[in-house]
Scaffold this active site. Structure first.
Site, PDB file in Angstrom:
ATOM      1  N   HIS A 121     -43.343  28.861  50.406  1.00 19.01           N
ATOM      2  CA  HIS A 121     -44.611  28.158  50.172  1.00 19.01           C
ATOM      3  C   HIS A 121     -45.597  28.368  51.317  1.00 19.01           C
ATOM      4  CE1 HIS A 121     -43.540  24.967  53.080  1.00 19.01           C
ATOM      5  NE2 HIS A 121     -42.305  25.105  52.593  1.00 19.01           N
ATOM      6  N   ASP A 122     -46.860  28.503  50.928  1.00 25.72           N
ATOM      7  CA  ASP A 122     -47.987  28.584  51.866  1.00 25.72           C
ATOM      8  C   ASP A 122     -47.987  29.838  52.726  1.00 25.72           C
ATOM      9  OD1 ASP A 122     -49.093  25.824  51.293  1.00 25.72           O
ATOM     10  OD2 ASP A 122     -47.123  25.259  52.055  1.00 25.72           O
ATOM     11  N   GLY A 139     -41.529  28.890  54.916  1.00 26.23           N
ATOM     12  CA  GLY A 139     -42.891  28.471  54.594  1.00 26.23           C
ATOM     13  C   GLY A 139     -43.884  28.770  55.695  1.00 26.23           C
TER      14      GLY A 139
END
Length: 264
Positions: A121-122, A139
């Site tokens: 994520h991100d 992440g």
């Protein structure tokens, strides 16, 4: 027109581009946008608020747009954006972002993601990268263009890897790697410059020698690293690559700079 296998499930609201093929047993969620001339070979899952650029080929059991592996995520409509011309092989996964991380995971154009590789994520991933088998990003990582990450290597969350870096297989990356760097090892250490990659990017022999000389002064000269870094600042004008490396170090965020093993 697009071609959708009768066994595929395409939810209302999904957008399928012209000339795209959706193979057997694929699942396409209602917020998915898939570009033109893509090929989802079969048993591919595209869920969440996910967009995929034109001309991507996605192999079976890849899952794009799954929820972040972050305990703070509460189902917010965060996004995953995948660029054009990517090859995403069997079992690869890419997650949407989190609110606290900006709400977006982005993957650039022309990437090659081998089986079971993972983009957390991100993350912000550049163009023309290669992730070998089971290469994994935690992440919030930032990965530059033309980066190669070897098989079974893992990159710690919040780590930056500069453009044209090569990470050896079975490496654990927990520090930021300078542009053009070559890193390797269980706890990855800087082993030099990615000279083969630089040559492929049309660096002349003279440019490679100039950057190598700078590298030796910065990482193997006398004194502490901080002292050598301060002394190296005037060398930024000798080559754009040197300026890029110094700028990367100057923008350090969460992780220390990856150093040669002798410095660790």
């Amino acid at each position: 027109m697009s071609k959708i296998d009768p066994t595929a499930r395409v939810e209302d609201g999904a957008v399928i581009g012209e000339g795209t093929e959706i193979g057997p047993f694929c699942i396409i969620g209602p917020n998915a946008v898939i570009g033109a001339n893509c090929k989802l070979i079969g048993q591919v899952t595209v869920i969440g608020h996910t967009s995929i650029g034109d001309g991507c080929v996605i192999s079976p059991f890849a899952v794009l747009g799954g929820a972040p592996q972050d305990l703070s995520y509460k189902g917010e409509p965060t996004r995953l954006e995948v660029g054009s011309g990517c090859s995403i092989r069997e079992g690869a996964t890419m997650n949407v972002g989190t609110i606290k991380g900006g709400g977006l995971t982005r993957v650039g154009n022309g990437g090659y993601f081998m089986n079971n590789s993972h983009v957390g994520h991100d993350c912000m991933v550049g163009n023309n990268v290669i992730f070998a088998t089971s290469a994994t990003l935690g992440g919030h990582c930032e990965i530059g263009d033309f980066v190669y990450i070897g098989g079974l290597s893992a990159v710690h969350q919040l780590t930056r890897i500069g453009p044209q870096v090569m990470v050896g297989g079975l490496s654990g990356v927990r520090d930021d790697i300078i542009p053009f760097g070559l890193a390797n090892g269980q706890y990855a250490a800087l082993e030099g410059l990615n000279l083969i990659g630089m040559k492929r990017r049309q660096f002349t022999k003279q440019r490679r020698a100039t950057v190598q000389s700078f590298y030796q002064k910065l990482f193997h000269g006398p004194g502490t690293f901080a002292e050598r870094l301060a002394a190296a600042q005037p060398l930024a004008g000798e080559d754009p690559a040197i300026a890029e490396i110094l700028d990367f170090i100057g923008k350090r965020k969460h992780r220390p700079i990856c150093l040669p093993a002798i410095e660790k």
